[in-house]
Each structure stands twice: as C-alpha cells, then as structure tokens.
Design an enzyme around this catalytic site. Sequence first.
Site, short mmCIF file in Angstrom:
data_model
loop_
_atom_site.label_atom_id
_atom_site.label_comp_id
_atom_site.label_asym_id
_atom_site.label_seq_id
_atom_site.Cartn_x
_atom_site.Cartn_y
_atom_site.Cartn_z
N THR A 148 -4.99 7.17 -5.97
CA THR A 148 -4.87 7.14 -4.40
C THR A 148 -4.29 8.50 -3.65
OG1 THR A 148 -5.67 4.69 -3.98
CG2 THR A 148 -4.69 6.57 -2.04
N GLU B 229 0.78 -0.91 0.01
CA GLU B 229 -0.08 -0.21 0.13
C GLU B 229 1.12 1.05 -0.29
OE1 GLU B 229 -2.43 -0.93 -1.04
OE2 GLU B 229 -4.02 -0.76 0.18
#
Lengths: 306, 306
Positions: free
Chosen positions: A181, A128
């Site tokens: 993101t 991530e």
Amino acid sequence: MKEIKIFAPATVANLSCGFDVLGCCLDSVGDEMTIRKNDLKKVRITKISGQDLPMETDKNVAGVAVLSLLDHLNENQGFDIEIDKRIKPGSGIGSSAASSAGAVFAVNKLLGEPLKHKELVQFAMKGEFLASGNAHADNVAPALLGGFNLVRSYEPLEIVSLPTPHELRMVVLHPLIEIKTRDSRAIIKQNVSLKKAINQWGNLAAFVSALYTEDYALMGRSLKDEIVEPVRSILIPFFEELEKISSEQGALGFGISGSGPSVFAMCKGDEVAAEVYKSFKKFYSSKEIEFDIHVSEINKTGVKIL
Amino acid sequence: MKEIKIFAPATVANLSCGFDVLGCCLDSVGDEMTIRKNDLKKVRITKISGQDLPMETDKNVAGVAVLSLLDHLNENQGFDIEIDKRIKPGSGIGSSAASSAGAVFAVNKLLGEPLKHKELVQFAMKGEFLASGNAHADNVAPALLGGFNLVRSYEPLEIVSLPTPHELRMVVLHPLIEIKTRDSRAIIKQNVSLKKAINQWGNLAAFVSALYTEDYALMGRSLKDEIVEPVRSILIPFFEELEKISSEQGALGFGISGSGPSVFAMCKGDEVAAEVYKSFKKFYSSKEIEFDIHVSEINKTGVKIL
C-alpha cells in the site's frame, strides 16, 4: 468470557469512485483469530499461521491496534492473540485491516463491550498506520461494521454506514504479485485537476444515491475513477483485459480493490457473478501469473464470533 | 393550448460540498414568464420587465435555450416570450437558469410535451452557456425538476434526483453587489490538492446519504467546502460574520449560493429559519450595503404553471 474466536473479513476499499472514503465488507475470505485473556498484563502475539508476519506486539498490526485500545481504556488486562492469517498481505483486500479490526473487536468483547463498534474504528486505524504509513479507515470501518461504509471526515473521524442492496455480488481476483500500500500510494499525484475531481464527486454521490434506491445500473455507471485508477492500473497485469471481460459478461462495474493488485467486478445477482468468475478464471489461467479468485456476497455484519 | 404563464424558480447551486454537481430549488422567488405561439416561425423576446436584459433572441438566455430545443425537435413553430424578471441577474441564485428552464418548460408544454422534464435540462443549459461561458446544469436541473438534483456526469449528461427532507428551509441573503458567474469562475484554481478533494467527496457523499436518512445534523456537518469557498468568499462582504451568526442561531450549515454573492443558511424548521433571517437582517441593516433576504421551503416541483 476468557476466550473468543472470530472471523475477521476481507474488505474492498475505494470502489473506484470513493478513493480513501468508501469501502465494503466481503464474506468469502477472512482471518480467523483466537484472543484470550492472560494474567501477564501484557499483549502477546502467541501464534501466527498461514503467513510469515511479525510476532512482536508493537510490530504487528493487531498488536498495535489492541495496545492503543487498551491505552485509551486505561486497562491493564493482558491478552494472547492467535492469528490464522487467511488473507494474504499486500493483496489489496484489507489484510491488515482484518487483523486490526478483528483484534479490537475481540478485546472489546472480552472486556464487556465498553465501546461501540463504530468507536473501535479509530483504534483499528493504528494497525493501518503501522502497515502503510497512513491511518486510513476505508477498510477497517467496513471490516468492523459490515456493509458499505463512508468516511465523511478524518478529523474528526466520522463514519457513515450506507445500505447494502441485497443482490450485489463481488468477484475478486488477486494476481499473486505483491504491491505494498505504501508503494502504491507513492505513485499517486498529490494534485488533481478540478475537472476530474468534480467528475469523481459526482460519481461518488450518485453511487451513494444508487445504494439507497437499489438502482443497480446507476451503481455501475458511477463506478468510475479518473484520478487514481489510470496510474495504479499500470501495476496490475492484464487490467484492461479483465475490465473488458467484466463488461462483456454483464458486470455493473470493475475496478481496483484498495491499492491493488486485487481487482473487483461488482455484479447484480449470482448468475452474472458466476459468469464473470468463470471468464476471469479462464482468461487468467492462460497467463503466467498465479492468482486467487472468489465470489462474495456483501457481508452485512462485519467481524463475527465463530 | 396557445399560451402559458409560468413561475420559474430560483435555485441554489453547489451547496458547499457539491461544486458544479449539486443544486436545490427554491419557492420564495422566481421569474414569471408568458409564452405564446406566434405564426411567424420565429422566436421573439417581446417584453422584459423588472430588469434590463437583451431583447435579441440569440443574446437572451431564454431565447437561446428555446432555439436549441426547437432545433432538436426540428420544429418551426414560432413563440413570443415575455419575461417578468424577478430574480436579479448576477445574484447567484440561478437567474439565468430560471429563465432558460422556464422557457423550455413552457415551449415543451405548448408543443404537447414531446420531451420529459429531465430531457429538457440539456437545452436549458444552452442558456447557461450564454450567460457564463459554461454549460453547467446544477441550477437548471433543480429549476426544471424541483428538489435536490445531482449532476452525475456531463458527458453524457445524467441527472440524479435526490429526496427532499421536508423540514429543510433556506435563508438566502443577497448583498446587492454584482458578481458575474464568469468572473467568479475565473478566480478558481484549476488544480486542487488530492487531500482537499477527498474531504470534499467524503462530505458530498455524506450529504447525499443524509438526504435519504433525513439526518439533519449530518447534512449540517457535510456542508463544507475547502476548495472554492475560501477563494470566492473573499468577494462577499461580511461572509465570515454571517457564517458566525448562522451557526449561533442554530442553522445546519452556511455557504455561498452558486457563484455568489448570495449566501444561504440551511435550517431545520421554520423557527430556526426565522431566527437566522431576523439576525441576518439586523446585522446587514447596520452595514452600508443594500440587500435582499428571504426564507424559502425547498420547491419540490420546479417550474410550475400559474
């Protein structure tokens, strides 16, 4: 065991009231990955189908997650990773999380399960970090553990697994525009009014309570976000219209999935979910934007062996 | 029924992680109130013992709460209210909330219970507004309903009752210095960092989960407040020392009760609570500040008839 094939599910993070701390696991879509031991003492990404993604181990989220796990275990076994990428990157339903979670799950399995699933979360988070510059856990935790998961704390990392009311369904619509993101995080203000923060934690706490008591109406009333959604929803085409349709068709609540552009409608039961699905599809088909749409149960187990 | 005598309990609001939305009800201390119908079509405060408080109906929290209830019910029955004030005003354990909650509970009872306890919360909040300039519900809700209560939303008002793990005990120490809720609110910043807000709502959500699963250790880890406590604790003499003692003696967590100056240590079981009580008492007795201290179970019923 030398080789394992797994399904690594998509996930919906934030869920309106739980920005950065709450997520749930889907059943309808996920990456398929094959991981096998090699004799090269190296981790290699040997094949990626479905999407164009980096093959270099240290630039691939699955590669980075596995490297950090092996480093922690002081293990020099090599692995070949094949990814059939079914979740589109930048969709907001945990694309990077699925590959990261799937990879560490599989490697842990092939090594005889030295770690528990909950302990794997921290390594999947490395993927991530590579993907978004932020090591968030609200996608990888539900991807690994299934159901609803709460990140109580990041330092130290603590994941709290929550119950899954069995009638919940998620209708997920993905407008095929890409929002990274990283970019989607950049537009969020770093300070919030205390009043809004109080509303947010009241709603999140009530949502958690409602999961335990299976109070579907309360879940719906708690799916509010005054902090992030007003900013991020601007990036999502026809957000307000979808919200209106969702409410008219009887969904419990509606919001942005992760950092978007996917949106979700949380529904009680198959019937309502089918109506919302149909209405979303009809509405979006009349627009100039391509989209994916699917209905999902809540996946209670997370990554699974195929 | 013409007259009723009730016990109106003290409450602990905020509980570290739940600023403005969470509170629980105590059993150890509370006001005693006698309310009787009169034939004057007027609400009168006829007697106050224990503390020096306003006798004018519209300047007394119990009076104001009852007036708003009667107004809502379109009821012109008169009442005489006697208050034996056992909870010290400005103590931070819901002194105004107890009288407000007790008064509306009693009047509702004497009128044949036209409203449910949850519906009484909004009227008791009028007393809170008079006392502090802020109509908060995190004391009046637990005072009326017992146990742990969450304010999901203020507009519209929605209270969610949470479970009470049966081994919980609260040690409450009240240093006899007065901090007005009004003043204590004034020092809080009206903007918070998103990062701290995220930590706060992660902790509150985990605390709620822990109440359902009776995970006492998780309750303890969740009793954190990075937003309000760092500012308010400065007003409380020997806050850090008490926190240290609380932790050393095995309490689950420690924090400010409401707006202070009372502090609480949440404990699992009578034994730990007794140790914390003893150690707090010993430490504070060596200081120049007078104090009250008591151990309480969580009161599961709220206001009760004597």
